[in-house]
Each structure stands twice: as C-alpha cells, then as structure tokens.
Write a protein that holds these residues in place. Structure first.
Motif, PDB file in Angstrom:
ATOM      1  N   GLU A  46     -13.815  -0.965  11.837  1.00 32.83           N
ATOM      2  CA  GLU A  46     -14.988  -0.132  12.081  1.00 32.83           C
ATOM      3  C   GLU A  46     -15.440   0.524  10.788  1.00 32.83           C
ATOM      4  O   GLU A  46     -16.620   0.792  10.593  1.00 32.83           O
ATOM      5  N   VAL A  47     -14.452   0.802   9.926  1.00 37.14           N
ATOM      6  CA  VAL A  47     -14.791   1.445   8.652  1.00 37.14           C
ATOM      7  C   VAL A  47     -13.662   1.152   7.650  1.00 37.14           C
ATOM      8  O   VAL A  47     -12.515   0.936   8.059  1.00 37.14           O
ATOM      9  N   THR A  73     -19.270  -3.827   7.615  1.00 34.87           N
ATOM     10  CA  THR A  73     -18.436  -2.658   7.879  1.00 34.87           C
ATOM     11  C   THR A  73     -18.767  -1.551   6.866  1.00 34.87           C
ATOM     12  O   THR A  73     -18.775  -1.815   5.665  1.00 34.87           O
ATOM     13  N   PRO A  74     -19.063  -0.335   7.335  1.00 35.46           N
ATOM     14  CA  PRO A  74     -19.337   0.722   6.350  1.00 35.46           C
ATOM     15  C   PRO A  74     -18.099   1.056   5.526  1.00 35.46           C
ATOM     16  O   PRO A  74     -16.981   0.933   6.005  1.00 35.46           O
ATOM     17  N   ASP A  96     -23.226   3.597   2.832  1.00 40.11           N
ATOM     18  CA  ASP A  96     -21.825   3.867   2.598  1.00 40.11           C
ATOM     19  C   ASP A  96     -21.672   5.276   2.020  1.00 40.11           C
ATOM     20  O   ASP A  96     -22.637   5.990   1.856  1.00 40.11           O
ATOM     21  N   LEU A 112     -15.417   9.708   7.677  1.00 38.06           N
ATOM     22  CA  LEU A 112     -15.105   8.439   8.341  1.00 38.06           C
ATOM     23  C   LEU A 112     -15.722   8.403   9.736  1.00 38.06           C
ATOM     24  O   LEU A 112     -16.325   7.401  10.136  1.00 38.06           O
ATOM     25  N   LEU A 115     -19.405   7.898   9.480  1.00 36.17           N
ATOM     26  CA  LEU A 115     -19.741   6.505   9.151  1.00 36.17           C
ATOM     27  C   LEU A 115     -19.567   5.595  10.358  1.00 36.17           C
ATOM     28  O   LEU A 115     -20.421   4.748  10.625  1.00 36.17           O
ATOM     29  N   SER A 116     -18.445   5.746  11.056  1.00 41.33           N
ATOM     30  CA  SER A 116     -18.178   4.829  12.162  1.00 41.33           C
ATOM     31  C   SER A 116     -19.183   5.061  13.290  1.00 41.33           C
ATOM     32  O   SER A 116     -19.591   4.132  13.958  1.00 41.33           O
ATOM     33  N   TYR A 119     -22.267   3.418  12.483  1.00 41.63           N
ATOM     34  CA  TYR A 119     -22.080   1.984  12.603  1.00 41.63           C
ATOM     35  C   TYR A 119     -22.190   1.554  14.064  1.00 41.63           C
ATOM     36  O   TYR A 119     -22.841   0.578  14.398  1.00 41.63           O
TER      37      TYR A 119
END
Lengths: 225, 450
Positions: A46-47, A73-74, A96, A112, A115-116, A119
């Motif tokens: 996922e990240v 993926t980020p 990112d 994190l 980011l996820s 995503y």
C-alpha cells in the motif's frame, strides 16, 4: 496497511518495522536497493518507505523502476540530507512524500497513513464528527448542538486536518508543514496557540478535550464517542 | 639571458658589416686597378713611356697606396714607382716575361704585414710592353675602421640607453616576480597563511596583482579562522545537546515510575530537535554562502508573506505581553521568491526581536516598496546593539553581547538570513534606531509592474 521498508541502517529499519508491527500493520524490511526493488515489484504494497542512499540501487532508482513497471505505490523517502534536494521536492509533488532524518515515528506513521489513504481513496464521505457536530464549510463554522462557532481560516484548516487524522499523533512539524506550509522550525509556538484557541471555542465545559497534547510527541484528535 | 642575446646580435652585426664592407672595397679596388690599367695602356700606345710617367706623377697619389711599373717590349723596366714611405711594399716576385699568350689581365694578390693586402693587376699591351698596377687596401681598412668606430659608438649608446630599462625591469618586474614565486612556494610548503606578498617597488600591475592576491589570502585566512571557530563551536553546540540527551536517557533508566520517565524522554526529544535544527541551518547557510542555495521560486504577494508571518507571531506576542504591530503599504506587489526561505529569514528576525524585547515592549513589522527593492523592517524596543556587534552578529556563531545563556538561539540565525537574502540578490542589515531599540531589515527585488 501493508508497508515495504527499504533501509540499510538495520537499527533504524528495525525501529520502523517494530513501530509498524506494534501498530498492527503488515511490514517487511529490506536492507539493499536490489532486494528492495525485487520486493517492491513482487509484493502488493500500500505504501513504501525508501531510504534515498542505499547500497547497489538508490531509493530514486527503485522508484524509477517501479514506475516503469506501472507500480504506483506511493513512496515516502527518508533522507539524511537536511537541505532537501530539488529532486526529492520534485518527487514529493508527484504524490509521494519525504522525511529528513532524524524524524519522529509518530510523524512517519501520520504521513504513511495520509499516503495510503490518498492511495486507497476511501475518503469521499467526509470525516467522522463528534456527536452533535455539523460543519458549515462555506461559513467556516462548526455547529455544535445547534450553536454556530465561527473559526479563523487557520483554525478551520487545522481542525479539518485533525478530523482527517482522528486518533493519530500529529507532530508540530507535520502540522506546520500541512496546515501552515512551513518546513522549518519557527521560534513561535503557533501550533500550540492555535490549538489553544480551538479548545476554547470547541471543547464543552466539563467534557474531556477533543485535542490531546502528548508532550514530546504531538497532538491527537479524539471524538470521545 | 637577455644580455647574451644582445651580445650575440651585436657581434653578428659587427662581423657581417666588416665582411660586407671588405667585399665592397675589394670590388672597388679591382675596378680602380682595371680602370688605371686601361687608361695607362691607352696613354702608352699614344704617347709612349713619357706620357705614362707624366700622368702618373701629375696624379699626386696622396693616398700612397698605388704602385706602377712599365716594362717595354724588350723586357726592360722603364717606369718603376713604389711608395717611398712604405719600403716594405714591393712588387711580388714575378717573371718579367708575359706568362701566357692571351691578352687578359693577370691578377696577383699578396698579403703584407698588419692585415694589409696588395693587389696587382698586369696587362700586356699590343706592342708587347707590360703595365703593372698595384694597389694596397690600407685606405679601405681605415674606412672600415671608421665604420667600426661608428658602430661601436652606436652600440655604446644603445647599451647605455637600454641598461636603464633592463635595470628597471630587473628591479620592478623580475625581482617582485621572484619574490612572488618564493612566497607561493613558502605558502605551499609551510601552509602558513600569514605570508603576504611584499611589492612596494614593483610596477603598478604587479602591485595590483599582489594586493588582489593578498586580499584573497586575507579572505582565505578569515574563512579558515571562521571555519575553525565554527568547528569548535559546532562541536560544542552538538556536545551540549548530546550530553543533555544522555542525561535524560540515564534518568529514564533510573526513573522510579513511568510518568517521570516520560518527562525525561520528552526533554531528550526536545534536545534532539534542537540539534537537528542546528545541523539544518548550518547546511543552509553553507549553501547560501557558496552560492549554491537552490531556491524554489514562486511569484507571490509580498504583503501576504508579511501578513502570514505576522499572524504566526501574534499569539506569541500576546503570551510575551508585547505590543506587536503590522504596517503594510496600501499598494501591494508581487515578487519571485522562495517563500519557505524568505519566511524563515523573516521568522529569524522576529525570533530575535521577541527574544530581546522585555515584556511590555513593542515590536513593529513593516513593509515598504522602494524603487526596485521590497523592504521588510523589524524594529524592537529591546536593548539595541552595541556598535561593535552591528557587523559581527551576521557572522556564523556570533551572538550579540546582549545575548545571555538563557536567550534561545545559537548565533546562526542572522547568517542564515544573510545567506537567504544573498541567494535572492537582496541584502540584510541592522542599525540602532535613533529612538532606541534595534532595527533589522531585509531587502529583495520585487516585480515592479504597473
């Protein structure tokens, strides 16, 4: 959250791995650029957390190879350079992110999660609100049990950010970055004083505060429902 | 070296001149002999021996370098004129009878003492008589000597004229250059930056060169000293937080309960953050100083920048009981700036103003647009700056004398401000306001469009 960590400093890698595992996430640590890239191409992450300076293959090269394989993926870069290069800033524009060492684990976790979430795009129904709250975005008002509370622009942005990161520890530097767009440490404790005003405006007498400050770590928003 | 070349050139000139002159005089001598042989031959044919003798003596021959002999067809010498003053000049020992049948002229050369040459030409006349005509080159040698004297004189004058410049060149150019080389060698060998080029009597160009060279040495020395001081200071500044971090962690280990342990952990983290910020600033300043600071320029409203920064500090001002005022011009302008960097610079000025202004004091933040520079001023009512601090505070790790151990900051703030403004083609400076307190300002170009 499935997280890939590529970090050649095993002590730091282990700390990040522990932190993620303790928080109930699935994480894997690779300590070279090549093994990191293999893992990145094989797994369904996922990240990814990538150190920039790695043996064999740099963090940049891993991302380049990933993007060539259409893996979006980020990525969050860890860099030891305080003066962040254009390249990292440029990459961070593409969705990112980056963190300079040393960093707070809380901040890494918060970034994190951000980011996820971006995503997986599970974020369309709006944030969950404490009972009795309603938001009036155009007026920048919070209506609590029918009573409207007007917020200043910065107070409003800070509140929205907290609502989006419920129960996460948000460090001062992360909040300064995301709410004030400041990536250095100003001598003023503007985060605390803005938070102070939010507490005065939004917390109900007698009830626990929605904004909890953890000394040395950061701030957490809780709904208390 | 130069003298050698000049000497060789002069010697060559000397020998070439001599050789050329001798050849020309020889040719002229032969022409004279040829001419006289023809003339006397004609006279003899027309008027006999007497006519020849008459003409020869009428000629006078003051040069005393010509001899004549006439031999009649029977082989008897009828005229024989030698030079009475020079008895050593005699006819060469030749057979009086004509050696060959042809009527061409016969040439005989004899070398006499003192480099003198005697050239004799003899010719047979139609009736079988012979005319001998001789000529020495004494007058030629005298003429050549004259030329030599002139050349010598010219050379002497040239030498006298050139010796001045040569001496001047040696004293003002060669000697300083040698001194430069020696200084440079000493510098390379000893590594002492105290050495300077000394060229008070060199030519202006070299003096200029040496003063630039000395100036760069001064700068290198200053930078080295600053670097050494900075290293010491940096080691000190990093040791302090490290010691405190260690202390806090030791106290966590010994903490009787979780709550007090946490308290020490919080302190440890705060110290780490301070040390991190310190390193970040040092790197930024270095990038700014060496002109490699990369700016993320955006076109922004300058008033917005100032207002946003003002808002950042208004809460702190309230806490510190300071009267914090913002002054914006009615007209706003855009500027192409790195917002992060410039705001950081401004925050540094405000941090200082807040740190040095006692409670109840006043801090003014104002923006003015000049011809082509935007100017942001931060004025406080603190103790102001000492005269000697006005320049020192901009240097790395230099803190004003008003700084106490409790005042936050490590003396890097202002050099960072200058580095940022330098990267923006701007400037930063300070003064003591005539009405008290310190006043800092930064200036940078803005987009001055109607």
């Amino acid at each position: 959250m499935k997280v890939l960590i590529v970090e050649d400093d095993t002590e730091l890698g282990r700390q990040v791995l522990d932190e993620l595992s303790n928080a109930g996430h699935e994480a894997q640590l690779e300590i070279t650029g090549t093994s990191g890239l293999e893992a990145a191409l094989r797994g369904n992450w996922e990240v990814a957390v990538l150190d920039v300076t790695l043996p064999e293959l740099s963090g940049f090269e891993i991302v380049k190879a990933m993007r060539e394989e259409k893996i979006d993926t980020p990525v969050i870069f860890l860099t030891a350079k305080s003066d962040v290069s254009d390249r990292i800033r440029g990459l961070s524009l593409g969705g990112d992110d980056y963190l300079t060492k040393p960093f707070s684990m809380d901040e890494l976790m918060a970034r994190l999660l951000a980011l996820s979430r971006r995503y997986s795009q599970v974020h369309d129904s709006g944030p969950a609100l404490p009972r009795g709250w309603r938001l009036e975005p155009l007026l920048r008002e919070v209506v609590i049990d029918g009573e409207a509370v007007a917020l200043q622009p910065r107070e409003w942005s800070l509140l929205r950010f907290f609502l989006d990161h419920e129960n996460e520890v948000l460090t001062n530097s992360f909040l300064l970055d995301r709410v004030w767009d400041i990536q250095f440490d100003p001598g003023t404790n503007v985060v605390n004083s803005t938070l102070c005003r939010l507490r005065k405006k939004l917390d109900q007498p007698g009830a626990p505060s929605h904004f909890e400050t953890l000394r040395g770590r950061g701030h957490v928003f809780r709904r208390h429902d | 070296m130069t003298l050698g070349v000049v000497t060789v050139a002069m010697a060559m000139m000397w020998f070439l001149t001599t050789w050329t002159l001798r050849r020309s005089f020889d040719d002229v001598g032969r022409a004279v002999i040829l001419d006289d042989l023809g003339e006397y031959g004609e006279l003899y044919t027309q008027g006999g021996v007497d006519a020849v003798s008459r003409l020869f003596f009428a000629g006078g021959h003051d040069e005393h370098n010509q001899i004549l002999r006439l031999i009649d067809p029977t082989g008897e010498i009828r005229i024989d004129v030698l030079i009475p003053e020079q008895p050593e000049i005699q006819w060469p020992d030749l057979d009086l009878t004509w050696p060959n049948q042809e009527t061409k002229i016969d040439w005989i050369r004899t070398r006499l003492s003192g480099g003198v040459k005697l050239t004799v030409g003899r010719r047979q006349l139609p009736d079988g008589a012979q005319i001998w005509f001789g000529r020495t080159n004494q007058s030629d040698l005298a003429a050549i000597d004259g030329v030599h004297r002139l050349i010598l004189f010219a050379m002497l004058i040239t030498a006298l004229l050139s010796i001045g410049p040569i001496l001047w060149f040696a004293a003002r150019v060669l000697r300083p250059v040698h001194a430069f080389m020696k200084s440079a060698e000493d510098l390379a060998r000893e590594g002492s930056l105290l050495q300077r080029l000394e060229t008070s009597d060199a030519i202006p160009e070299l003096q200029q060169f040496s003063s630039s060279f000395n100036a760069s040495l001064d700068r290198v020395q200053t930078l080295t000293e600053e670097l050494e001081a900075a290293n010491d200071q940096l080691a000190h500044e990093l040791r302090t937080p490290l010691a405190r971090i260690r202390g806090n962690i030791e106290r966590i280990l010994k903490a009787p309960d979780a709550a007090s342990g946490k308290n020490h952990a919080v302190h440890a983290i705060e110290e780490i953050e301070r040390a991190t910020e310190l390193i970040q600033r040092i790197l930024s300043i270095r990038a700014g100083d060496s002109g490699v600071m990369k700016l993320q320029r955006q076109t922004l409203s300058v008033s917005d920048l100032v207002r946003t920064t003002f808002e950042l500090y208004s809460a702190s001002a309230e806490e510190d009981s300071l009267d914090f005022q913002l002054h914006l011009p009615s007209q706003d302008h855009l500027a192409s700036i790195d917002r992060q960097r410039l705001q950081q610079a401004l925050c540094n000025l405000l941090d200082n103003a807040f740190a040095y202004t006692p409670p109840g004091g006043r801090v003014d933040l104002s923006l003015t647009f000049h011809q082509d520079m935007a100017e942001i001023r931060v004025r406080d009512t603190g103790p102001g700056l000492k005269e000697e601090d006005l320049q020192r505070i901009w240097r790395r790790f230099m803190r004003g004398t008003a700084a106490s151990a409790e005042t936050p900051g490590i003396g890097l703030g202002l050099s960072l401000v200058r580095a940022v403004l330098k990267a923006h083609q701007g400037e930063a400076d300070a003064r003591n306001h005539p009405e008290g307190g310190a006043e800092f300002w930064i200036r940078f170009p803005y987009l001055n469009q109607p």
